[in-house]
Design an enzyme around this catalytic site. Structure first.
Site: not given
Length: 406
Positions: A124, A362-365
Site C-alpha cells: 500500500h 492482507h500484508h498491506c497488499a
C-alpha cells in the site's frame, strides 16, 4: 568469511527467549527484523555518552554527533553504491520516502492527463501516495497485472507506457510473494519512454547486494527496521540532478538557508532541505551499526545461506496436506500460504501456541489479495538467523493443525 548461522544467532538476544513454553521461532522478519546486540549497544552508547542536537552546534558533543550522523550517510551510500552521500535523504522509513517523492517531485512534475505506472503486487505504501497524487492533479494510475504464479505480466508493460507516462513505481521484491522483479529491463524501458523510476527496496536490501548505479533507477527507498536496524529510520536515494531540482515538502528548522518575515524563506541545499526538524539521530546511529554488521557478514554470504534455506523450506512444505503456496519457485525472503479453508488468523494463532511467529492478514497488499480471491494469507519470512530446524518446526506445526482442524 564463512557464514555461521549459530554465530549470527548468538548476536540476537531475543532469539534465546521462549514463547508459550517453547523456543521462539521468529519467522516474521519481513514485517520487522530483530536487532543484534551490536545495533542495540551502538544506539544505547550514543544516548549514554554522545547525545546532542546535531547541526550548527559549536560544542564538542554536537560536532561529534553531527559527524557520526553524516558518517552513516556515507556508509549507506557505499552500501547501495550511490555516486555520492549527498544523494541520500534520511527518512522515517520506506513509506515516508515514497510520500516525499510523491509530494515533492510528483507535485512538480505530474500534471493533468499524465500517468503513473505501478503493479498489482505493490505494498500500500507504493500505491496510496500515487493514488493521492493522481487525485490531486488529475493524472491516471495504470497497473501492471499479475500472473497466477506471482510474477508480473511483463508483456503488457510496453502497452502501458506512452508520451504522458511520468513515473514507474515498482517494488524490487514483493513483500507477499517474494517475487524479484526484473528491474534492469523495466528501468530501461521506462527511460526509453522518458519516465522516471522509483524502486521500493524495503524487501530487497537485506537479502543481496543492491547497486543503484548499475540499476540506473532514479529513486530507491528502504527502511532500517527490516535491515536489522532501529524503527523510525530509512534511506531515500535520489539521483543528484533530480534531488537538486526537487522542492522541500516539509518546512521547519535545519532545511532553511535564510528566513525573513518580509522577504520569505530560502532553502539549504539537498539533501538537508528534505530533513526538516530534529532528526532521529539515535536511529541513524543504530542504522549505521546495522549496515556495518550486515556488511561484515557479507551480503553474498547471506544470500547464499538464505537461498539454500528457502529451497529447503519449499521442498519440506510440499509435504503438508491442503497447503496452498503463493508466489514463484524462485523467490526471496517470504513464503505466503493458506491451509485448506481455514482462516489465516486461526492458523497463525495455532502456530503461535507452538512458539512460531508468522504474519497473518492482507500484508498491506489488498489488491493482491483480491487477485487471489482470499481475505488473508499466512506469511513466513526467512532471515539470515533462521534455521533448518525452525523450518521443520513450521512444517510439523502445520501438519498438526491440519490433523486438528481437518
Amino acid at each position: 568469511m564463512t557464514f555461521s548461522v549459530d554465530k549470527v544467532r548468538a548476536d540476537f538476544p531475543v532469539l534465546s527467549r521462549e514463547v508459550n513454553g517453547l523456543p521462539l521461532a521468529y519467522l516474521d522478519s519481513a514485517a520487522s527484523a530483530q536487532k543484534p546486540s551490536q545495533v542495540i549497544d551502538a544506539e544505547a552508547e550514543f544516548y549514554r555518552h554522545g547525545y546532542a542536537a546535531v547541526h550548527r552546534g559549536i560544542h564538542t558533543l554536537s560536532a561529534q554527533a553531527t559527524e557520526k550522523m553524516e558518517n552513516v550517510r556515507k556508509r549507506a551510500s557505499l552500501f547501495i553504491n550511490a555516486r555520492s552521500a549527498e544523494e541520500l535523504v534520511f527518512v522515517r522509513g520506506t513509506t515516508e520516502g515514497i510520500n516525499l517523492v510523491a509530494n515533492s517531485w510528483g507535485n512538480s512534475n505530474v500534471r493533468a492527463g499524465d500517468n503513473i505506472i505501478i503493479s498489482q503486487m505493490e505494498h500500500h505504501a507504493n500505491i496510496v501516495p500515487w493514488q493521492m497524487l493522481c487525485a490531486r492533479v488529475g493524472a491516471e494510475l495504470r497497473v501492471i497485472p499479475l500472473n497466477p504464479d506471482g510474477t508480473l505480466q511483463l508483456e503488457t508493460l510496453p502497452t502501458l507506457f506512452d508520451e504522458k507516462t511520468r513515473l514507474l513505481a515498482i517494488t524490487h521484491v514483493s513483500n507477499v510473494l517474494g517475487t524479484e522483479n526484473p528491474l534492469a529491463e523495466m528501468i530501461t524501458l521506462a527511460h526509453q519512454h522518458g519516465a522516471k523510476v522509483l524502486v521500493d527496496g524495503a524487501q530487497a536490501v537485506m537479502h543481496h547486494p543492491v547497486d543503484v548505479q548499475a540499476l540506473d533507477c532514479d529513486f530507491y527507498v528502504f527502511s532500517g527496521h527490516k535491515l536489522y536496524g532501529p524503527t523510525g529510520i530509512g534511506i531515500l536515494y535520489v539521483k543528484e540532478a533530480l534531488l537538486q531540482e526537487m522542492p522541500p515538502w516539509e518546512g521547519g528548522g535545519s532545511m532553511i538557508a535564510t528566513v525573513s518575515l518580509s522577504e520569505g524563506t530560502t532553502w539549504t541545499k539537498a539533501p538537508w532541505r528534505f530533513e526538516a526538524g530534529t532528526p532521529n539521530t539515535g536511529g541513524i546511529i543504530g542504522l549505521g551499526a546495522a549496515l556495518e554488521y550486515v556488511s561484515a557478514l557479507g551480503l553474498n554470504n547471506i544470500a547464499e545461506y538464505e537461498q539454500n534455506l528457502m529451497h529447503y523450506a519449499l521442498s519440506q512444505l510440499a509435504a503438508v496436506p491442503d497447503l496452498t503456496l503463493y508466489g514463484p519457485p524462485d523467490r526471496l525472503g517470504v513464503i505466503a500460504f493458506n491451509l485448506g479453508k481455514h482462516h489465516a488468523y486461526d492458523v497463525g494463532s495455532f502456530l503461535d501456541n507452538y512458539g512460531i511467529a508468522v504474519r497473518t492478514g492482507h500484508h498491506c497488499a489488498m489488491p493482491l489479495m483480491a487477485y487471489y480471491n482470499v481475505p488473508a494469507m499466512c506469511r513466513a519470512s526467512l532471515a539470515m538467523y533462521n534455521t533448518h530446524e525452525e523450518v521443520d518446526r513450521l512444517v510439523t506445526g502445520l501438519q498438526r493443525i491440519h490433523r486438528l482442524l481437518g
